[in-house]
Scaffold this active site. Sequence first.
Site, PDB file in Angstrom:
ATOM      1  NE  ARG A 247      -2.640  46.908 -48.382  1.00 11.56           N
ATOM      2  CZ  ARG A 247      -2.486  46.399 -49.599  1.00 11.56           C
ATOM      3  NH1 ARG A 247      -1.636  46.964 -50.449  1.00 11.56           N
ATOM      4  NH2 ARG A 247      -3.175  45.344 -49.991  1.00 11.56           N
TER       5      ARG A 247
ATOM      6  CG  ASP B 275      -4.200  44.612 -46.744  1.00  8.79           C
ATOM      7  OD1 ASP B 275      -3.090  44.811 -46.201  1.00  8.79           O
ATOM      8  OD2 ASP B 275      -4.378  43.752 -47.620  1.00  8.79           O
TER       9      ASP B 275
ATOM     10  CG  ASP C 100     -13.573  43.812 -55.063  1.00  6.51           C
ATOM     11  OD1 ASP C 100     -14.608  43.482 -55.680  1.00  6.51           O
ATOM     12  OD2 ASP C 100     -12.922  43.040 -54.340  1.00  6.51           O
TER      13      ASP C 100
ATOM     14  CB  SER D 212      -7.190  37.501 -52.727  1.00  9.68           C
ATOM     15  OG  SER D 212      -6.747  38.744 -52.241  1.00  9.68           O
TER      16      SER D 212
HETATM   17  N1  ARG Z   1      -1.865  38.234 -44.969  1.00  8.05           N
HETATM   18  C1  ARG Z   1      -0.990  39.190 -45.536  1.00  8.05           C
HETATM   19  C2  ARG Z   1      -0.957  40.442 -44.696  1.00  8.05           C
HETATM   20  O1  ARG Z   1      -1.818  40.634 -43.904  1.00  8.05           O
HETATM   21  C3  ARG Z   1      -1.303  39.455 -46.971  1.00  8.05           C
HETATM   22  C4  ARG Z   1      -2.447  40.341 -47.273  1.00  8.05           C
HETATM   23  C5  ARG Z   1      -2.685  40.403 -48.714  1.00  8.05           C
HETATM   24  N2  ARG Z   1      -3.697  41.364 -49.079  1.00  8.05           N
HETATM   25  C6  ARG Z   1      -4.554  41.194 -50.087  1.00  8.05           C
HETATM   26  N3  ARG Z   1      -5.412  42.149 -50.285  1.00  8.05           N
HETATM   27  N4  ARG Z   1      -4.569  40.112 -50.819  1.00  8.05           N
HETATM   28  O2  ARG Z   1      -0.088  41.248 -44.789  1.00  8.05           O
END
Ligand code: ARG
Length: 431
Positions: free
Chosen positions: A98, A127, A13, A178
């Site tokens: 992040r 994210d 991506d 993912s």
């Molecule tokens: N649900 C978790 C969070 O919001 C994990 C996010 C994982 N991100 C990803 N791009 N796979 O912190």
Amino acid sequence: MRRVVLAYSGGLDTSVAVRWLMENHGVEVVAVAVDVGQSADASAESWEAIRNRALAAGAVEALVVDARREMAEEYCVPAIWANARYEGKYPLVSALSRPVIVRHLVAAARAHGADAVAHGCTGKGNDQVRFEVGTRALAPDLEVLAPARVWGLTREASVEYAAKWEIPIEVTKDKLYSIDENLWGKSIECGVIEDPWADPPEDIYTMTMITASDPVEVVVGFDGGAPVSLDGEALPADELITRIGRLAGSTGFGRLNMVENRRVGIKSREIYECPGALALVMAHADLEDLTLERDLHHEKARLEPRWSELVYDGMWFSPLKQALDAFMRESQKHVTGEVRLRFAPPGVGTAAGRRSPVALYDRSLATYDADDSFRHDHAEGFVRLWGLGVATWAARQGGRQPGTEALQPAMTPGPPEGGSNPAGGQVGSPR
Ligand code: ARG
């Protein structure tokens, strides 16, 4: 807009995003890959290969930033202070990385004269919120672009797009999950995991594969709430987290299988592997039991969920989060000592013992043995005053509380002993 700094992972991506931004916005792209500890995975690609892919995709510049120590010291340690577990469970693995990445995106934007930053998140997750709110907090003048939220490419179309532009990327036809990883743990979503009833397949686990057959013990040393040593060996935070994670993970400790509430209103099924994070939060919380004064401890427990919620919701850089940080930091002054953790396969972790030079536990007060120093004669007056309000209230009602009728004494003629006081005797008598 001339130049965009893109948060680059090396995956399909963000590789497509490099070219897509160039084609659709007419901008130059500076790719920034931030090492937050995902490189610890044995199967991870080299940063050099990732950097070269960004350049092959068309980036004018590709940077790799080693932010492992920064992530450990400035993000994981405050999470330990706050015993951070979103919704009581998730130790904020992805949420913590992040703001680290955002800081480096903004720094790169300044260094390379960019007027925008970009990320590869879709519109369904947390994210995007963390990248965008974080960027606006640090650099209100920068624009934020989210190409994956706009382009509407299926995975197949992205693979074709990469092939067309000769972006060197190996992709499996169906991406199963993912995955997002850093030194605090690993988040796994999508595929068969999307059925909340289904067991997660065993092959998704990489950090918590059971290789130990016997229980393992480790002593974690804390100084002012921060973990500083394992079995007496002083270690920098990033190494300590990785090392205790391997140890605990070898017994299968550190898996979470849960449904959580995303900020955007979606419930999602999540699998996490975070042996180091869960071990350190367990040890830290246990040491606080020994060293925090009761009122401070209880008030802190009320604020901890709020801290986790703010970080989960992308509010790392925000006034309330900063104020809570100040509280958490102050609370940690005396959280110093050691916790002995024991991990037993399959996946059971416990705090087996704890000690501290500044413990508020005082054996001579707690003991039932002969060397007891507790003033038993002080207890009677304390308990009587503690319950005075209740006793007065009960006396006014003749001791009759709903459901306790059977407890009343048999009716006797005449006023009760003690004159007009319905309680009789001394109890509740305001003398
Ligand atoms: N649900 C978790 C969070 O919001 C994990 C996010 C994982 N991100 C990803 N791009 N796979 O912190």
